[in-house]
Design a protein around this motif. Structure first.
Motif, PDB file in Angstrom:
ATOM      1  N   VAL A  21       0.848  -1.198   0.000  1.00 22.71           N
ATOM      2  CA  VAL A  21       0.000   0.000   0.000  1.00 22.71           C
ATOM      3  C   VAL A  21       0.883   1.246   0.000  1.00 22.71           C
ATOM      4  CG1 VAL A  21      -1.750   1.282   1.292  1.00 22.71           C
ATOM      5  CG2 VAL A  21      -1.866  -1.220   1.172  1.00 22.71           C
ATOM      6  N   ARG A  22       1.897   1.245   0.843  1.00 26.43           N
ATOM      7  CA  ARG A  22       2.806   2.393   0.935  1.00 26.43           C
ATOM      8  C   ARG A  22       3.697   2.512  -0.301  1.00 26.43           C
ATOM      9  NH1 ARG A  22       3.709   7.217   1.641  1.00 26.43           N
ATOM     10  NH2 ARG A  22       5.592   7.868   2.704  1.00 26.43           N
ATOM     11  N   GLN A  23       4.053   1.388  -0.880  1.00 26.39           N
ATOM     12  CA  GLN A  23       4.977   1.394  -2.016  1.00 26.39           C
ATOM     13  C   GLN A  23       4.256   1.537  -3.362  1.00 26.39           C
ATOM     14  OE1 GLN A  23       8.169   1.563  -1.324  1.00 26.39           O
ATOM     15  NE2 GLN A  23       7.813   1.197   0.844  1.00 26.39           N
ATOM     16  N   TYR A  24       2.952   1.749  -3.307  1.00 23.63           N
ATOM     17  CA  TYR A  24       2.179   1.886  -4.538  1.00 23.63           C
ATOM     18  C   TYR A  24       2.755   3.012  -5.396  1.00 23.63           C
ATOM     19  CZ  TYR A  24      -1.819   2.295  -7.651  1.00 23.63           C
ATOM     20  OH  TYR A  24      -2.616   2.336  -8.765  1.00 23.63           O
ATOM     21  N   LYS A  25       2.858   2.760  -6.675  1.00 26.98           N
ATOM     22  CA  LYS A  25       3.403   3.688  -7.672  1.00 26.98           C
ATOM     23  C   LYS A  25       4.901   3.936  -7.510  1.00 26.98           C
ATOM     24  CE  LYS A  25      -0.818   5.932  -9.023  1.00 26.98           C
ATOM     25  NZ  LYS A  25      -1.506   7.150  -9.366  1.00 26.98           N
ATOM     26  N   THR A  26       5.594   3.027  -6.854  1.00 26.42           N
ATOM     27  CA  THR A  26       7.055   3.079  -6.844  1.00 26.42           C
ATOM     28  C   THR A  26       7.550   1.886  -7.656  1.00 26.42           C
ATOM     29  OG1 THR A  26       7.463   1.667  -4.908  1.00 26.42           O
ATOM     30  CG2 THR A  26       7.032   4.014  -4.488  1.00 26.42           C
ATOM     31  N   LYS A  27       8.832   1.878  -7.952  1.00 27.78           N
ATOM     32  CA  LYS A  27       9.360   0.761  -8.735  1.00 27.78           C
ATOM     33  C   LYS A  27       9.428  -0.535  -7.930  1.00 27.78           C
ATOM     34  CE  LYS A  27      14.191   2.100  -8.085  1.00 27.78           C
ATOM     35  NZ  LYS A  27      15.372   2.597  -8.774  1.00 27.78           N
ATOM     36  N   MET A 120      21.127  -0.596  -5.509  1.00 22.20           N
ATOM     37  CA  MET A 120      21.671   0.284  -4.475  1.00 22.20           C
ATOM     38  C   MET A 120      22.931   0.985  -4.992  1.00 22.20           C
ATOM     39  SD  MET A 120      22.633  -0.569  -0.492  1.00 22.20           S
ATOM     40  CE  MET A 120      23.964  -1.693  -0.816  1.00 22.20           C
ATOM     41  N   GLY A 121      23.776   0.241  -5.681  1.00 22.53           N
ATOM     42  CA  GLY A 121      24.987   0.828  -6.249  1.00 22.53           C
ATOM     43  C   GLY A 121      24.684   1.883  -7.296  1.00 22.53           C
ATOM     44  N   PHE A 133      16.933   2.797   2.508  1.00 20.51           N
ATOM     45  CA  PHE A 133      15.891   1.904   2.007  1.00 20.51           C
ATOM     46  C   PHE A 133      16.533   0.639   1.435  1.00 20.51           C
ATOM     47  CE2 PHE A 133      13.213   0.266  -1.379  1.00 20.51           C
ATOM     48  CZ  PHE A 133      11.939   0.323  -0.857  1.00 20.51           C
ATOM     49  N   PHE A 134      17.571   0.825   0.629  1.00 18.10           N
ATOM     50  CA  PHE A 134      18.257  -0.314   0.019  1.00 18.10           C
ATOM     51  C   PHE A 134      19.024  -1.128   1.055  1.00 18.10           C
ATOM     52  CE2 PHE A 134      17.786   2.453  -3.716  1.00 18.10           C
ATOM     53  CZ  PHE A 134      17.195   1.554  -4.584  1.00 18.10           C
ATOM     54  N   VAL A 135      19.608  -0.449   2.014  1.00 17.99           N
ATOM     55  CA  VAL A 135      20.351  -1.152   3.065  1.00 17.99           C
ATOM     56  C   VAL A 135      19.406  -2.081   3.828  1.00 17.99           C
ATOM     57  CG1 VAL A 135      21.675  -0.864   5.204  1.00 17.99           C
ATOM     58  CG2 VAL A 135      22.070   0.678   3.267  1.00 17.99           C
ATOM     59  N   PHE A 181       8.212   3.985   5.181  1.00 15.37           N
ATOM     60  CA  PHE A 181       9.142   4.671   4.284  1.00 15.37           C
ATOM     61  C   PHE A 181       9.108   4.112   2.869  1.00 15.37           C
ATOM     62  CE2 PHE A 181      11.085   5.061   8.528  1.00 15.37           C
ATOM     63  CZ  PHE A 181      11.145   6.438   8.616  1.00 15.37           C
ATOM     64  N   ARG A 182       9.283   5.026   1.931  1.00 13.57           N
ATOM     65  CA  ARG A 182       9.422   4.665   0.522  1.00 13.57           C
ATOM     66  C   ARG A 182      10.853   4.949   0.088  1.00 13.57           C
ATOM     67  NH1 ARG A 182       4.337   6.123  -2.878  1.00 13.57           N
ATOM     68  NH2 ARG A 182       5.896   7.000  -4.251  1.00 13.57           N
ATOM     69  N   GLU A 183      11.201   4.422  -1.059  1.00 16.06           N
ATOM     70  CA  GLU A 183      12.552   4.624  -1.585  1.00 16.06           C
ATOM     71  C   GLU A 183      12.855   6.106  -1.794  1.00 16.06           C
ATOM     72  OE1 GLU A 183      15.086   3.892  -5.655  1.00 16.06           O
ATOM     73  OE2 GLU A 183      12.913   3.654  -5.633  1.00 16.06           O
ATOM     74  N   ASP A 184      11.860   6.873  -2.179  1.00 23.39           N
ATOM     75  CA  ASP A 184      12.080   8.278  -2.509  1.00 23.39           C
ATOM     76  C   ASP A 184      12.033   9.210  -1.288  1.00 23.39           C
ATOM     77  OD1 ASP A 184       9.382   8.040  -2.006  1.00 23.39           O
ATOM     78  OD2 ASP A 184       8.737   8.768  -3.969  1.00 23.39           O
ATOM     79  N   ASN A 185      12.011   8.667  -0.097  1.00 22.69           N
ATOM     80  CA  ASN A 185      12.001   9.481   1.119  1.00 22.69           C
ATOM     81  C   ASN A 185      13.399  10.063   1.349  1.00 22.69           C
ATOM     82  OD1 ASN A 185      12.094  10.319   3.891  1.00 22.69           O
ATOM     83  ND2 ASN A 185      10.255   9.106   4.244  1.00 22.69           N
ATOM     84  N   ARG A 186      13.497  11.367   1.330  1.00 23.32           N
ATOM     85  CA  ARG A 186      14.802  12.044   1.455  1.00 23.32           C
ATOM     86  C   ARG A 186      15.463  11.809   2.811  1.00 23.32           C
ATOM     87  NH1 ARG A 186      15.571  15.495  -2.852  1.00 23.32           N
ATOM     88  NH2 ARG A 186      13.689  16.141  -3.932  1.00 23.32           N
ATOM     89  N   ARG A 187      14.665  11.539   3.828  1.00 26.60           N
ATOM     90  CA  ARG A 187      15.239  11.306   5.159  1.00 26.60           C
ATOM     91  C   ARG A 187      16.076  10.033   5.211  1.00 26.60           C
ATOM     92  NH1 ARG A 187      10.115  11.551   8.886  1.00 26.60           N
ATOM     93  NH2 ARG A 187       9.279  10.545   7.056  1.00 26.60           N
ATOM     94  N   LEU A 188      15.896   9.161   4.234  1.00 29.78           N
ATOM     95  CA  LEU A 188      16.644   7.907   4.207  1.00 29.78           C
ATOM     96  C   LEU A 188      17.975   8.025   3.471  1.00 29.78           C
ATOM     97  CD1 LEU A 188      13.793   5.332   3.517  1.00 29.78           C
ATOM     98  CD2 LEU A 188      14.837   5.938   5.704  1.00 29.78           C
ATOM     99  N   SER A 189      18.219   9.157   2.848  1.00 29.04           N
ATOM    100  CA  SER A 189      19.455   9.345   2.089  1.00 29.04           C
ATOM    101  C   SER A 189      20.542   9.946   2.966  1.00 29.04           C
ATOM    102  CB  SER A 189      19.217  10.258   0.889  1.00 29.04           C
ATOM    103  OG  SER A 189      18.401   9.598  -0.041  1.00 29.04           O
ATOM    104  N   VAL A 190      21.685   9.291   2.956  1.00 31.42           N
ATOM    105  CA  VAL A 190      22.843   9.769   3.703  1.00 31.42           C
ATOM    106  C   VAL A 190      23.890  10.194   2.678  1.00 31.42           C
ATOM    107  CG1 VAL A 190      24.651   9.149   5.347  1.00 31.42           C
ATOM    108  CG2 VAL A 190      22.356   8.165   5.585  1.00 31.42           C
TER     109      VAL A 190
END
Length: 193
Positions: A21-27, A120-121, A133-135, A181-190
């Motif tokens: 449900v949360r990941q809807y419309k993501t890859k 992830m790479g 997200f990938f981790v 969280f979704r992949e495109d969540n900026r808070r997950l990017s380091v």
């Protein structure tokens, strides 16, 4: 003890219905949809179609692998995709030796792990940041492989059940993470600089 096992499996299956449900419309939508359905449907599928549980999970694992590729790539590699899927079906339902099933399970999930690591790479190179997200997704896949391996190695050992509860508990927490969280969540990017 069987009640606790059934409760843990039920909670896990229920939690894993939420990430799609949360990941809807993501890859990753189809990946999470398959993960959610993989735990929610097996008992019905096995009873209706008389499939063996590992055969069911082999087909789901193959579909999980395919879900990590975009449609264009799948179209370009159509013959390879069909060949792999037919091979999985033949081994899953045509061979009775569980050794083939186990090997194929590890191969498929090894390929899933490689694909997630590859994605992830690519994201790391593109954005110069590590997406947690990938981790977490890599960690989830490693847990899946570890749980299956332990079940194979220590079938008669009671520690398997204890570890099953622990690993499944962690996987439930991961399911909650992917529900939030979704992949495109900026808070997950380091940022890496």
């Amino acid at each position: 003890m069987p009640y606790l096992y059934a409760l843990v499996v039920f909670i896990s299956a229920t939690i894993w219905l939420l990430p799609p449900v949360r990941q809807y419309k993501t890859k990753f939508f189809y990946f999470f949809l398959l993960l959610g359905l993989a735990d929610a449907l097996p008992w019905m599928v096995i009873r209706v179609f008389y499939f063996k549980i590992l055969s069911y999970y082999l087909v789901v694992s193959c579909l999980l692998l395919f879900s990590l590729f975009d449609k264009e790539t799948l179209k370009q590699k159509f013959l390879l995709v069909i060949l792999l899927f037919i091979t999985v079906i033949v081994i899953a339902y045509g061979f009775t030796n569980p050794g083939y099933h186990r090997l194929l399970f590890f191969v498929l999930h090894g390929l899933i792990l490689l694909r997630i690591t590859h994605l992830m790479g690519l994201e790391l190179l593109r954005t110069r940041s590590l997406n947690l997200f990938f981790v977490v997704l890599v960690f989830y896949e490693l847990l899946t492989l570890a749980k299956f391996f332990e079940i194979l190695v220590k079938v008669a050992d009671l520690s398997v059940l204890t570890n099953f509860y622990i690993v499944t508990g962690v996987q439930i927490a991961i399911g909650i993470f992917f529900t939030i969280f979704r992949e495109d969540n900026r808070r997950l990017s380091v940022k890496l600089e």
